[in-house]
Write an enzyme that holds these catalytic residues in place. Structure first.
Site, PDB file in Angstrom:
ATOM      1  N   GLN A 158      -7.263 -76.087  68.554  1.00 33.73           N
ATOM      2  CA  GLN A 158      -7.958 -76.702  69.696  1.00 33.73           C
ATOM      3  C   GLN A 158      -8.043 -78.218  69.582  1.00 33.73           C
ATOM      4  OE1 GLN A 158      -8.865 -75.126  72.454  1.00 33.73           O
ATOM      5  NE2 GLN A 158      -8.566 -73.015  71.781  1.00 33.73           N
ATOM      6  N   CYS A 162     -10.271 -63.401  73.302  1.00 33.20           N
ATOM      7  CA  CYS A 162      -9.888 -62.453  72.250  1.00 33.20           C
ATOM      8  C   CYS A 162     -11.066 -61.551  71.912  1.00 33.20           C
ATOM      9  CB  CYS A 162      -9.472 -63.196  70.993  1.00 33.20           C
ATOM     10  SG  CYS A 162      -8.665 -64.748  71.300  1.00 33.20           S
ATOM     11  N   ASN A 164     -12.941 -73.523  69.655  1.00 33.03           N
ATOM     12  CA  ASN A 164     -12.422 -73.046  70.946  1.00 33.03           C
ATOM     13  C   ASN A 164     -13.553 -72.729  71.917  1.00 33.03           C
ATOM     14  OD1 ASN A 164     -12.767 -71.006  68.869  1.00 33.03           O
ATOM     15  ND2 ASN A 164     -11.977 -69.504  70.309  1.00 33.03           N
ATOM     16  N   SER A 214      -0.705 -74.131  67.760  1.00 29.44           N
ATOM     17  CA  SER A 214      -0.186 -73.169  68.734  1.00 29.44           C
ATOM     18  C   SER A 214       0.233 -73.899  70.010  1.00 29.44           C
ATOM     19  CB  SER A 214      -1.276 -72.140  69.051  1.00 29.44           C
ATOM     20  OG  SER A 214      -0.763 -71.161  69.923  1.00 29.44           O
ATOM     21  N   ALA A 215       1.484 -73.678  70.446  1.00 24.74           N
ATOM     22  CA  ALA A 215       2.033 -74.446  71.581  1.00 24.74           C
ATOM     23  C   ALA A 215       1.324 -74.148  72.899  1.00 24.74           C
ATOM     24  CB  ALA A 215       3.530 -74.160  71.725  1.00 24.74           C
ATOM     25  N   HIS A 216       0.844 -72.907  73.070  1.00 23.14           N
ATOM     26  CA  HIS A 216       0.341 -72.553  74.404  1.00 23.14           C
ATOM     27  C   HIS A 216      -1.024 -73.157  74.717  1.00 23.14           C
ATOM     28  CE1 HIS A 216      -2.546 -69.120  73.626  1.00 23.14           C
ATOM     29  NE2 HIS A 216      -1.878 -69.047  72.498  1.00 23.14           N
ATOM     30  N   ALA A 240      -0.487 -69.077  66.267  1.00 22.90           N
ATOM     31  CA  ALA A 240      -1.468 -69.563  65.288  1.00 22.90           C
ATOM     32  C   ALA A 240      -2.109 -68.410  64.528  1.00 22.90           C
ATOM     33  CB  ALA A 240      -2.535 -70.392  65.987  1.00 22.90           C
ATOM     34  N   THR A 241      -2.189 -67.248  65.153  1.00 26.84           N
ATOM     35  CA  THR A 241      -2.711 -66.077  64.448  1.00 26.84           C
ATOM     36  C   THR A 241      -1.862 -65.810  63.205  1.00 26.84           C
ATOM     37  OG1 THR A 241      -3.608 -65.130  66.476  1.00 26.84           O
ATOM     38  CG2 THR A 241      -3.155 -63.584  64.676  1.00 26.84           C
ATOM     39  N   THR A 252      15.004 -64.931  62.858  1.00 24.99           N
ATOM     40  CA  THR A 252      15.872 -65.887  63.556  1.00 24.99           C
ATOM     41  C   THR A 252      15.037 -66.897  64.324  1.00 24.99           C
ATOM     42  OG1 THR A 252      17.548 -64.180  63.738  1.00 24.99           O
ATOM     43  CG2 THR A 252      17.765 -66.067  65.225  1.00 24.99           C
TER      44      THR A 252
HETATM   45  N1  7TS Z   1      -7.281 -70.440  66.638  1.00 30.17           N
HETATM   46  C1  7TS Z   1      -8.048 -70.937  67.623  1.00 30.17           C
HETATM   47  C2  7TS Z   1      -9.072 -71.980  67.321  1.00 30.17           C
HETATM   48  C3  7TS Z   1      -7.869 -70.468  68.931  1.00 30.17           C
HETATM   49  O1  7TS Z   1      -8.617 -70.984  69.908  1.00 30.17           O
HETATM   50  C4  7TS Z   1      -6.916 -69.472  69.192  1.00 30.17           C
HETATM   51  C5  7TS Z   1      -6.773 -68.885  70.570  1.00 30.17           C
HETATM   52  C6  7TS Z   1      -6.116 -69.019  68.127  1.00 30.17           C
HETATM   53  C7  7TS Z   1      -6.340 -69.511  66.862  1.00 30.17           C
HETATM   54  C8  7TS Z   1      -5.028 -68.016  68.315  1.00 30.17           C
HETATM   55  O2  7TS Z   1      -3.859 -68.628  68.772  1.00 30.17           O
HETATM   56  P1  7TS Z   1      -2.542 -67.781  69.086  1.00 30.17           P
HETATM   57  O3  7TS Z   1      -1.412 -68.772  69.014  1.00 30.17           O
HETATM   58  O4  7TS Z   1      -2.418 -66.752  68.026  1.00 30.17           O
HETATM   59  O5  7TS Z   1      -2.711 -67.212  70.427  1.00 30.17           O
HETATM   60  N2  7TS Z   1      -8.009 -68.888  71.278  1.00 30.17           N
HETATM   61  C9  7TS Z   1      -8.328 -68.217  72.385  1.00 30.17           C
HETATM   62  C10 7TS Z   1      -9.542 -68.408  73.091  1.00 30.17           C
HETATM   63  O6  7TS Z   1     -10.416 -69.217  72.801  1.00 30.17           O
HETATM   64  N3  7TS Z   1      -9.572 -67.567  74.130  1.00 30.17           N
HETATM   65  O7  7TS Z   1      -8.432 -66.881  74.153  1.00 30.17           O
HETATM   66  C11 7TS Z   1      -7.664 -67.252  73.073  1.00 30.17           C
END
Ligand code: 7TS
Length: 404
Positions: free
Chosen positions: A181, A326, A153, A201-203, A71-72, A239
């Protein structure tokens, strides 16, 4: 017993997701862009995963869903490309976002400010929510993009995305939401909500780390962030990460298939945990429950510094967070709590507990008892809490909290 209560940071990959991914490492490993059978063998699984993504978020065939590395990346892509397309090569110069976005949005905005872009960071109300009318009042003719997260988040608070989307549509301004979220936790139906771009974001929903996606309404133009081979129709080169895309598809299917049932169970555990912790004196939870993702609690315990509490919880085999992992390496005050008007001391006391469908009742019981004991221990040794207690004369003395 060990208890993982940091599911807003990341989640355990569901074993069913791992199982779905496994064949795509060493059996069906061809590059999907290759024309031979090794490449095309992955196509059915890719189509299947993409279809699951479309139906989970209510996207239409006219829309695009493009896989990214996280997602970043999705967030960076939208901001940097809107900047190139509409500010550098257009007549706009302004972006509207909020004070409480994830660092992947806020740091990108800081970068764009250094390039001369004007950025408005909207405040949240005492519930931790950005109100739609606030967004409306800051949009100007020069605004290229509005970006507001769907759910926080840190607090789990759900933002009025439908209203904000309607305002942006009416004003003809592009609207991006960070849906990380929200997707997999609350209903997200883009056939009913006007959103131009949404990051996922899948994780965060029991899929693997390192795979994300960007939803693009009506497949509208957005110049690529990654230039290279013409993967994903030239929108995102590199890829295709077939096993992870398969994993994201399986994970979103599992998270959304019986969402109301799954979430009702998580909500019941969350509410029980929250009720029990609120029995402690001088505690409060940010935001009302009805408007919060069902798995999240941001609790503040006066006199108990967040980092000390985390350390104590960790000793009890409980994983929680002071806020965003983060951002939590520097022992700064919780910016979301400052934004909702907490004083500096309270803003150091936030503890985020985030549950998942794998959280058990026994784990909730264990957490309640360990948490209460930890608060008693830490308040005992906290000089600031002692000093704030009413004196014999009934006055409350203030004392600044010190970091260790
Ligand atoms: N956006 C939101 C709202 C998030 O909570 C996070 C990860 C990201 C983007 C980034 O996602 P990624 O796929 O790039 O990892 N949030 C958090 C958190 O709240 N604590 O650790 C990571």
């Amino acid at each position: 017993m060990q208890v993982y209560l940091d599911n807003n940071a990341t989640t355990m990959v569901d074993p069913k997701v791992v199982e779905a991914m496994l064949p795509y490492f060493s059996e069906i490993y061809g590059n999907p862009n290759s024309l031979h059978k090794f490449g095309t063998a992955s196509h059915p699984a890719l189509r299947n995963a993409i279809n699951k993504m479309y139906s989970a978020i209510g996207a239409s065939d006219a829309d695009d869903i493009v896989f990214t590395s996280c997602a970043t990346e999705s967030n960076n892509w939208v901001f940097q490309s809107v900047w190139i397309d509409h500010i550098v090569n257009g007549d706009k110069n302004h972006i509207v976002t909020t004070e409480v976005e994830h660092p992947s949005v806020l740091a990108t905005c800081k970068f764009l400010e250094e390039q001369g872009v004007k950025v408005t960071y909207l405040p949240v109300n005492s519930e931790g929510v950005v109100e739609a009318h606030t967004v409306k009042s800051f949009i100007t003719e020069k605004t290229a993009l509005v970006s507001v997260m769907w759910a926080s988040n840190e607090t789990g608070m759900i933002f009025p995305i439908k209203e904000i989307g309607a305002i942006c549509k009416e004003k003809g301004v592009l609207f991006h939401t960070d849906g990380v979220q929200a997707v997999g936790k609350i209903p997200v139906n883009l056939s009913e909500v006007h959103v131009d771009f949404m990051s996922m974001s899948a994780h965060k929903f029991h899929g693997p780390k390192g795979i994300g996606a960007l939803y693009i309404r009506n497949s509208q133009s957005l110049s690529p962030l990654m230039h290279g081979g013409a993967h994903m129709g030239g929108r995102r080169s590199g890829t295709l990460n077939v096993p992870y895309i398969v994993g994201m598809g399986k994970a979103i299917e599992l998270a959304t298939a019986n969402m109301s049932e799954i979430m009702a169970k998580i909500r019941a555990k969350r509410d029980r945990l929250e009720d029990a912790l609120l029995e402690l004196s001088d505690t409060f939870v940010v935001g009302n429950r009805e408007n919060r993702t069902p798995n999240t609690i941001l609790i503040s315990i006066r006199g108990v510094e967040g980092e000390g509490m985390l350390w104590d919880l960790n000793n009890g085999q409980i994983g929680a967070s002071t806020g965003s992992a983060c951002a939590s390496e520097d022992l700064e005050a919780n910016t979301v709590m400052l934004a909702i008007g907490a004083d500096n001391e309270l803003a150091h006391t936030g503890i985020r507990l985030s549950l998942s469908r794998f959280t058990t009742d026994a784990e909730v019981d264990y957490t309640i008892s360990h948490f209460k004991n930890a608060v008693a221990r830490l308040r005992n040794i906290s000089s600031s809490f002692a000093l704030q207690k009413p004196t014999a004369g009934g006055e409350v003395q203030e004392c600044e909290l010190h970091h260790h």
